[in-house]
Each structure stands twice: as structure tokens, then as C-alpha cells.
Design a protein around this motif. Structure first.
Motif, PDB file in Angstrom:
ATOM      1  N   LEU A  72       0.859  -1.169   0.000  1.00 59.20           N
ATOM      2  CA  LEU A  72       0.000   0.000   0.000  1.00 59.20           C
ATOM      3  C   LEU A  72       0.903   1.230   0.000  1.00 59.20           C
ATOM      4  N   GLY A  73       0.952   1.894  -1.131  1.00 58.90           N
ATOM      5  CA  GLY A  73       1.803   3.075  -1.236  1.00 58.90           C
ATOM      6  C   GLY A  73       3.260   2.723  -1.052  1.00 58.90           C
ATOM      7  N   SER A  74       3.913   3.405  -0.125  1.00 58.37           N
ATOM      8  CA  SER A  74       5.345   3.178   0.079  1.00 58.37           C
ATOM      9  C   SER A  74       5.635   2.140   1.154  1.00 58.37           C
ATOM     10  N   ARG A  75       4.587   1.468   1.654  1.00 57.83           N
ATOM     11  CA  ARG A  75       4.787   0.441   2.678  1.00 57.83           C
ATOM     12  C   ARG A  75       4.290  -0.913   2.189  1.00 57.83           C
ATOM     13  N   GLY A  76       4.962  -1.943   2.638  1.00 59.72           N
ATOM     14  CA  GLY A  76       4.555  -3.303   2.318  1.00 59.72           C
ATOM     15  C   GLY A  76       4.569  -4.144   3.574  1.00 59.72           C
ATOM     16  N   THR A  77       3.813  -5.209   3.563  1.00 62.04           N
ATOM     17  CA  THR A  77       3.762  -6.086   4.717  1.00 62.04           C
ATOM     18  C   THR A  77       3.919  -7.540   4.304  1.00 62.04           C
ATOM     19  N   ILE A  78       4.567  -8.280   5.154  1.00 54.88           N
ATOM     20  CA  ILE A  78       4.577  -9.731   5.033  1.00 54.88           C
ATOM     21  C   ILE A  78       3.488 -10.204   5.985  1.00 54.88           C
ATOM     22  N   ASN A  79       2.437 -10.773   5.428  1.00 57.30           N
ATOM     23  CA  ASN A  79       1.332 -11.251   6.262  1.00 57.30           C
ATOM     24  C   ASN A  79       1.633 -12.629   6.844  1.00 57.30           C
ATOM     25  N   HIS A  80       2.209 -13.505   6.012  1.00 60.84           N
ATOM     26  CA  HIS A  80       2.484 -14.871   6.461  1.00 60.84           C
ATOM     27  C   HIS A  80       3.736 -15.400   5.773  1.00 60.84           C
ATOM     28  N   LEU A  81       4.526 -16.120   6.536  1.00 64.98           N
ATOM     29  CA  LEU A  81       5.691 -16.828   6.006  1.00 64.98           C
ATOM     30  C   LEU A  81       5.822 -18.114   6.805  1.00 64.98           C
ATOM     31  N   ALA A  82       6.030 -19.216   6.103  1.00 66.63           N
ATOM     32  CA  ALA A  82       6.273 -20.490   6.794  1.00 66.63           C
ATOM     33  C   ALA A  82       7.184 -21.346   5.931  1.00 66.63           C
ATOM     34  N   VAL A  83       7.997 -22.143   6.599  1.00 62.83           N
ATOM     35  CA  VAL A  83       8.876 -23.095   5.932  1.00 62.83           C
ATOM     36  C   VAL A  83       8.759 -24.412   6.694  1.00 62.83           C
ATOM     37  N   SER A  84       8.636 -25.517   5.960  1.00 62.11           N
ATOM     38  CA  SER A  84       8.570 -26.837   6.587  1.00 62.11           C
ATOM     39  C   SER A  84       9.809 -27.072   7.440  1.00 62.11           C
ATOM     40  N   PRO A  85       9.644 -27.729   8.588  1.00 61.96           N
ATOM     41  CA  PRO A  85      10.777 -27.920   9.508  1.00 61.96           C
ATOM     42  C   PRO A  85      12.029 -28.500   8.851  1.00 61.96           C
ATOM     43  N   GLN A  86      11.895 -29.461   7.956  1.00 70.52           N
ATOM     44  CA  GLN A  86      13.082 -30.086   7.357  1.00 70.52           C
ATOM     45  C   GLN A  86      13.806 -29.164   6.383  1.00 70.52           C
ATOM     46  N   TYR A  87      13.194 -28.024   6.029  1.00 68.94           N
ATOM     47  CA  TYR A  87      13.835 -27.067   5.109  1.00 68.94           C
ATOM     48  C   TYR A  87      14.272 -25.780   5.813  1.00 68.94           C
ATOM     49  N   ARG A  88      14.083 -25.718   7.111  1.00 70.19           N
ATOM     50  CA  ARG A  88      14.463 -24.510   7.848  1.00 70.19           C
ATOM     51  C   ARG A  88      15.978 -24.414   7.982  1.00 70.19           C
ATOM     52  N   ALA A  89      16.464 -23.195   8.156  1.00 72.18           N
ATOM     53  CA  ALA A  89      17.896 -22.912   8.330  1.00 72.18           C
ATOM     54  C   ALA A  89      18.704 -23.347   7.117  1.00 72.18           C
ATOM     55  N   GLN A  90      18.070 -23.333   5.935  1.00 71.38           N
ATOM     56  CA  GLN A  90      18.748 -23.720   4.703  1.00 71.38           C
ATOM     57  C   GLN A  90      18.584 -22.667   3.611  1.00 71.38           C
ATOM     58  N   GLY A  91      18.067 -21.498   3.975  1.00 70.46           N
ATOM     59  CA  GLY A  91      17.954 -20.413   3.014  1.00 70.46           C
ATOM     60  C   GLY A  91      16.622 -20.303   2.294  1.00 70.46           C
ATOM     61  N   VAL A  92      15.691 -21.222   2.538  1.00 77.51           N
ATOM     62  CA  VAL A  92      14.402 -21.176   1.845  1.00 77.51           C
ATOM     63  C   VAL A  92      13.606 -19.951   2.285  1.00 77.51           C
ATOM     64  N   GLY A  93      13.526 -19.728   3.575  1.00 71.89           N
ATOM     65  CA  GLY A  93      12.798 -18.558   4.079  1.00 71.89           C
ATOM     66  C   GLY A  93      13.395 -17.261   3.565  1.00 71.89           C
ATOM     67  N   GLN A  94      14.712 -17.186   3.567  1.00 72.83           N
ATOM     68  CA  GLN A  94      15.393 -15.993   3.059  1.00 72.83           C
ATOM     69  C   GLN A  94      15.059 -15.775   1.587  1.00 72.83           C
ATOM     70  N   ARG A  95      15.062 -16.830   0.784  1.00 72.99           N
ATOM     71  CA  ARG A  95      14.728 -16.696  -0.638  1.00 72.99           C
ATOM     72  C   ARG A  95      13.289 -16.203  -0.821  1.00 72.99           C
ATOM     73  N   LEU A  96      12.370 -16.686   0.000  1.00 72.97           N
ATOM     74  CA  LEU A  96      10.983 -16.230  -0.080  1.00 72.97           C
ATOM     75  C   LEU A  96      10.872 -14.748   0.274  1.00 72.97           C
ATOM     76  N   VAL A  97      11.577 -14.342   1.328  1.00 68.37           N
ATOM     77  CA  VAL A  97      11.563 -12.930   1.729  1.00 68.37           C
ATOM     78  C   VAL A  97      12.171 -12.063   0.628  1.00 68.37           C
ATOM     79  N   GLU A  98      13.270 -12.509   0.047  1.00 63.22           N
ATOM     80  CA  GLU A  98      13.911 -11.740  -1.030  1.00 63.22           C
ATOM     81  C   GLU A  98      12.996 -11.596  -2.238  1.00 63.22           C
TER      82      GLU A  98
END
Length: 145
Positions: A72-98
Motif C-alpha cells: 500500500l503506497g510506500s509500505r509493504g507487509t509480510i502477512n504470512h511466512l512459513a517453511v517446513s521444519p526439514q527445510y528450515r535454516a537452509q535459506g528457503v525462508g530468506q529466498r521467499l523474503v527476497e
């Protein structure tokens, strides 16, 4: 990038992915996914130009991560983010955020925000590692419509 993360493909979610998104997010207690956020609601959200949404898919096409946000305008929001436990701490969440961040930046968003439950310490660590910080001197007000 870990080999598990490298084998994950990001897919821009569309209205046809609404049920997959709903089912994926509902698996995680730490994702504040409201009961009214069903596939029908998500289909409406996913067709909006102000929505950014991605699925992370493994080699079998199974959802192992997802992000949903809005602008909305100059602001954005992340409403939801989730990564399956076996894929956590492997860069998947970071790639989604990017990916979501790039969408927002492309249309002129200058600041992103999100909400993390006070008890979600892993979430707080993750978002801090992504460069987010807690705002000082602000209180959030909200209501359901």
C-alpha cells in the motif's frame, strides 16, 4: 546455499494456488492464520495487483515454504511466512523474503513491516537476521471487519 535449498523452486502463487496456500499455512501454529482466511478469501487476495505471494516447491512439487504479503503506497507487509521444519535454516525462508521484497521494491515500496507473536522466539531471530527490527515508540491497533 544448502543443497536442499538449491533443489527448491520458487513459484509465484496465483489464484489457482489458494487452497495449497491455505493448507500449507494451517499446518503451523506459529503462523497467525485466521479461521476466515480460507481458499475463497485467498483467491480474492491473490488476484490483487498489490499482493505478492510465492510458494517454495521441492523436486516433487510439494509445498515446503510460502510467503504472502501486500503493498500500500510506500509500505509493504509480510502477512504470512512459513517453511517446513526439514527445510528450515537452509535459506528457503530468506529466498521467499527476497522474492517478496523484490516485488515490493519494483513498485516503489520503501519500508516493509510484519508482526511476530511475542512467544515466537525463532521467528524473531529469523526476522532480525533478515534485517528487520522492532519499532520503538509505536503501538499497533487492529480490528476485524
Amino acid at each position: 546455499m544448502d543443497s536442499a535449498s538449491a533443489s527448491v523452486m520458487l513459484w509465484r502463487a496465483n489464484a489457482k494456488d489458494a487452497l495449497r496456500l491455505e493448507r500449507f499455512f494451517r499446518q503451523f501454529d506459529e503462523v497467525s492464520f485466521c479461521e476466515w482466511q480460507d481458499a475463497k478469501c485467498l483467491r480474492g487476495v491473490l488476484v490483487q495487483k498489490t499482493t505478492t505471494a510465492y510458494l517454495a516447491l521441492d523436486l516433487n512439487g510439494e509445498v515446503v515454504g510460502a510467503v504472502l504479503g501486500g503493498m500500500l503506497g510506500s509500505r509493504g507487509t509480510i502477512n504470512h511466512l512459513a517453511v517446513s521444519p526439514q527445510y528450515r535454516a537452509q535459506g528457503v525462508g530468506q529466498r521467499l523474503v527476497e522474492a517478496a521484497s523484490a516485488d515490493m521494491k519494483r513498485v516503489g515500496v520503501l519500508r516493509m513491516f510484519l508482526f511476530v507473536d511475542d512467544a515466537n522466539l525463532a521467528g524473531k531471530r529469523f526476522w532480525t537476521a533478515q534485517g528487520f527490527c522492532e519499532p520503538r515508540g509505536e503501538t499497533t491497533f487492529e480490528r476485524d471487519l
